[in-house]
Design an enzyme around this catalytic site. Structure first.
Site, short mmCIF file in Angstrom:
data_model
loop_
_atom_site.label_atom_id
_atom_site.label_comp_id
_atom_site.label_asym_id
_atom_site.label_seq_id
_atom_site.Cartn_x
_atom_site.Cartn_y
_atom_site.Cartn_z
CG ASP A 249 -2.19 0.70 0.99
OD1 ASP A 249 -2.23 1.30 -0.12
OD2 ASP A 249 -3.09 1.06 1.93
CG HIS B 64 -8.76 0.10 -5.48
ND1 HIS B 64 -9.98 0.40 -5.20
CD2 HIS B 64 -7.79 0.23 -4.64
CE1 HIS B 64 -9.75 1.20 -4.04
NE2 HIS B 64 -8.17 1.32 -3.91
FE1 N7H Z 1 -7.36 2.12 -2.30
N1 N7H Z 1 -5.68 -2.33 -0.79
O1 N7H Z 1 -4.84 -1.90 0.08
O2 N7H Z 1 -5.97 -3.10 -0.95
N2 N7H Z 1 -5.69 1.16 -2.70
N3 N7H Z 1 -7.79 0.99 -0.74
N4 N7H Z 1 -8.82 3.41 -1.60
N5 N7H Z 1 -6.64 3.54 -3.42
C1 N7H Z 1 -4.65 1.55 -3.50
O3 N7H Z 1 -1.30 2.96 -5.09
C2 N7H Z 1 -7.35 -0.41 -0.48
C3 N7H Z 1 -9.84 3.10 -0.73
C4 N7H Z 1 -7.36 4.99 -3.60
O4 N7H Z 1 -2.82 6.56 -7.82
C5 N7H Z 1 -3.76 0.16 -3.66
O5 N7H Z 1 -0.90 2.70 -2.86
C6 N7H Z 1 -8.12 -0.91 0.51
C7 N7H Z 1 -10.84 4.25 -0.62
C8 N7H Z 1 -6.60 5.80 -4.64
O6 N7H Z 1 -3.00 4.65 -8.61
C9 N7H Z 1 -4.14 -0.56 -2.87
C10 N7H Z 1 -8.86 -0.10 0.62
C11 N7H Z 1 -10.36 5.05 -1.56
C12 N7H Z 1 -5.46 4.92 -4.99
C13 N7H Z 1 -5.44 -0.24 -2.17
C14 N7H Z 1 -8.84 0.96 0.00
C15 N7H Z 1 -9.11 4.56 -2.14
C16 N7H Z 1 -5.53 3.62 -4.16
C17 N7H Z 1 -2.50 0.42 -4.83
C18 N7H Z 1 -9.98 -0.53 1.99
C19 N7H Z 1 -10.98 6.47 -1.87
C20 N7H Z 1 -4.32 5.21 -5.75
C21 N7H Z 1 -1.40 0.77 -4.11
C22 N7H Z 1 -10.09 -1.31 2.98
C23 N7H Z 1 -12.31 6.57 -2.02
C24 N7H Z 1 -4.67 5.17 -7.13
C25 N7H Z 1 -1.01 2.20 -3.98
C26 N7H Z 1 -3.35 5.37 -8.02
C27 N7H Z 1 -4.65 2.60 -4.29
C28 N7H Z 1 -6.02 -0.99 -1.32
C29 N7H Z 1 -9.78 1.96 0.09
C30 N7H Z 1 -8.74 5.22 -3.09
C31 N7H Z 1 -3.49 -2.09 -2.74
C32 N7H Z 1 -7.72 -2.25 1.13
C33 N7H Z 1 -12.00 4.17 0.56
C34 N7H Z 1 -6.55 7.21 -4.86
#
Ligand code: N7H
Length: 484
Positions: free
Chosen positions: A197, A340
């Site tokens: 992450d 995602h």
């Molecule tokens: Fe997400 N995960 O760990 O599985 N997210 N996210 N997220 N997320 C991203 O780039 C995750 C949530 C964004 O710039 C990655 O850090 C989980 C919400 C945005 O390319 C991973 C949850 C919202 C990005 C996860 C969760 C976002 C992003 C890839 C909930 C907004 C960057 C690694 C439990 C409403 C996208 C990284 C980019 C990336 C996970 C929630 C947003 C692995 C588990 C609620 C903007």
């Protein structure tokens, strides 16, 4: 060789006063533990009188701490720098309790997250009032503010919080606390589903660039994150957004307690491997990577769709890509439109101006224990775990969190016109009030879809907060006029 220093901003970029911005907002608190302490203000005058005696960590402190961490790593590998860090943020109710006047001009912030929960797609309560979300009882209480206490170890984190509470002399009452901790060993940088992450967050103009930042982060004006700064514009008119003076260099902080059903998620992937002729056993990993848009180690599937080849972890590759613009399936051959990271940052799928304005700065932390053997064998969550989701932006109602969650993740038609096909939910966080338990999510190269039986990320509560600048904390929040 890895770089050990921050680099100064490019001349001409709008200056940001790092000593004025709280530490979590730009760089994030460098934490192993982070405790979120939600409170009600019971004695506003005592609170204001004593607030200035608390030492809040600034973004400048974080630059120094991170440089010290890198220096220590180089000199004495394995040793950890002792850290005690503290930030604070207030809800609209908190601003009202302190008698702070002025409209932050963000409608959803003013109403609070509880009023917004069903619109965000949260499931309604299973028992009782169906107009209420299925949240933990604490989040129905009046929450005026939250302390973010962080440190390198549990003891120091507790000390930071206790010290702050002692200084406030009984002026706040605890509503709830959520103790976050990074995962152990080689999972330290991963969230509970097992993905790396914190890979992609925007770089901010006017602030020093941290060392070892991957290319392709995309730079944003400081006003995309900080209120009143250059780039804090109204969405349609592009005029500067009206803010009270004291809001300058503060930020809107979204907090969400997002439970993750890890054994259930893993079981689904195991039972529904991606049907491609690849080495046996890899179908589960491929399926997961197509949900996320990255392999667990962080490699983007847009660049490497069939393997998690670590060569793509290099700083010039891991975040340095765009999505193809061919319509229909041709545009999602490598990375599904619904994955995602494509839903959350559509890159070239949306116009350039929107790409910048819609970025958020994510600074959450995992909470809860590792999956236990009995959970693994029963494929069922028995102990709570998830993500204490935190993100910062200047505008939550039009551009930031709410657009990403409601307009994109939950919107099965997001970008339909451009792609000439229905896209489906974000399989990780897309939600439809829990009613449509059978949710489609387009994922295969032929555009056919897979039915998801459940939500594996379950919102259990949250609130919208404002993270004031240090100047504001020392003045209006302490009952004094804001310095001109
Ligand atoms: Fe997400 N995960 O760990 O599985 N997210 N996210 N997220 N997320 C991203 O780039 C995750 C949530 C964004 O710039 C990655 O850090 C989980 C919400 C945005 O390319 C991973 C949850 C919202 C990005 C996860 C969760 C976002 C992003 C890839 C909930 C907004 C960057 C690694 C439990 C409403 C996208 C990284 C980019 C990336 C996970 C929630 C947003 C692995 C588990 C609620 C903007």
């Amino acid at each position: 060789m890895s770089q050990t220093s921050f680099t100064q901003p490019t001349p001409g970029e709008p200056p940001v006063d790092l000593t004025n911005v709280q530490g979590d907002v730009i760089y994030g608190l460098p934490k192993t533990f982070e405790h979120f302490f939600f409170f009600t203000i019971v004695k506003p005058d005592t609170f204001k009188e004593n607030l200035s005696s608390l030492q809040f960590t600034t973004s400048d402190d974080i630059v120094k701490a991170r440089e010290a961490i890198l220096g220590l790593k180089a000199k004495t590998p394995g040793e950890r720098l002792q850290l005690k860090l503290l930030n604070v943020a207030f809800s609209q109710k908190g601003l009202d309790a302190l008698g702070i006047e002025g409209d932050l001009n963000d409608e959803a912030f003013t109403k609070g997250q509880l009023q917004d929960a069903l619109a965000l797609g949260d499931a309604p309560a299973m028992h009782g009032d169906p107009n209420k979300p299925n949240w933990k009882p604490a989040y129905f209480e009046r929450i005026d503010g939250v302390f973010l206490a962080a440190g390198d170890c549990f003891t120091r984190t507790v000390e930071v919080l206790n010290d702050a509470l002692n200084k406030l002399q009984g002026s706040v009452k605890e509503v709830y606390r959520l103790n976050g901790n990074t995962r152990p060993g080689d999972q330290r940088k991963n969230e509970h589903f097992g993905w790396l992450d914190g890979v992609s967050n925007p770089l901010i103009r006017g602030v020093p660039r941290p060392p070892n930042v991957p290319e392709g982060q995309g730079k944003v004006d400081p006003g995309v994150i900080l209120l009143g700064q250059t780039g804090d514009y109204q969405k349609h008119t592009k005029n500067p957004r009206l803010r009270p003076k004291w809001a300058f260099e503060g930020s809107i902080m979204v907090f969400r307690e997002l439970q993750q059903l890890v054994p259930e998620f893993d079981y689904f992937l195991e039972k529904n491997p991606y049907p491609v002729p690849l080495p046996p056993g890899i179908g589960k990993e491929v399926q997961g990577s197509r949900f996320m848009g990255r392999w667990k180690n962080g490699v983007p599937i847009e660049l490497s769709p069939t393997s998690d080849d670590p060569r793509y972890l290099a700083l010039d590759k891991i975040n340095n890509f765009d999505f193809p613009q061919a319509p229909g399936d041709a545009g999602q051959e490598a990375c599904p439109y619904s994955s995602h990271i494509r839903k959350m940052r559509p890159r070239s799928d949306i116009p350039v101006a929107e790409q910048e304005a819609t970025r958020i700065n994510r600074k959450g932390i995992t909470y809860g224990p590792e999956v236990q053997p009995d959970e693994q064998s029963e494929r069922t969550t028995m102990y709570e775990r998830g993500l204490a989701f935190v993100c910062y932006q200047s505008n939550m109602s039009e551009n930031g969190f709410r657009l990403l969650q409601m307009g994109w993740a939950n919107n099965t038609h997001f970008l339909k016109a451009e792609k000439h096909m229905t896209i489906g939910y974000d399989p990780i966080i897309g939600q439809g009030n829990g009613l449509q338990r059978e949710r489609n999510t387009a994922y295969r190269q032929d555009g056919s879809s897979i039915v998801l039986p459940a939500d594996w990320v379950v919102p259990r509560g949250g609130e919208y907060f404002f993270t004031p600048s240090i100047k504001a904390l020392k003045s209006v929040f302490a009952g004094k006029p804001y310095p001109e």
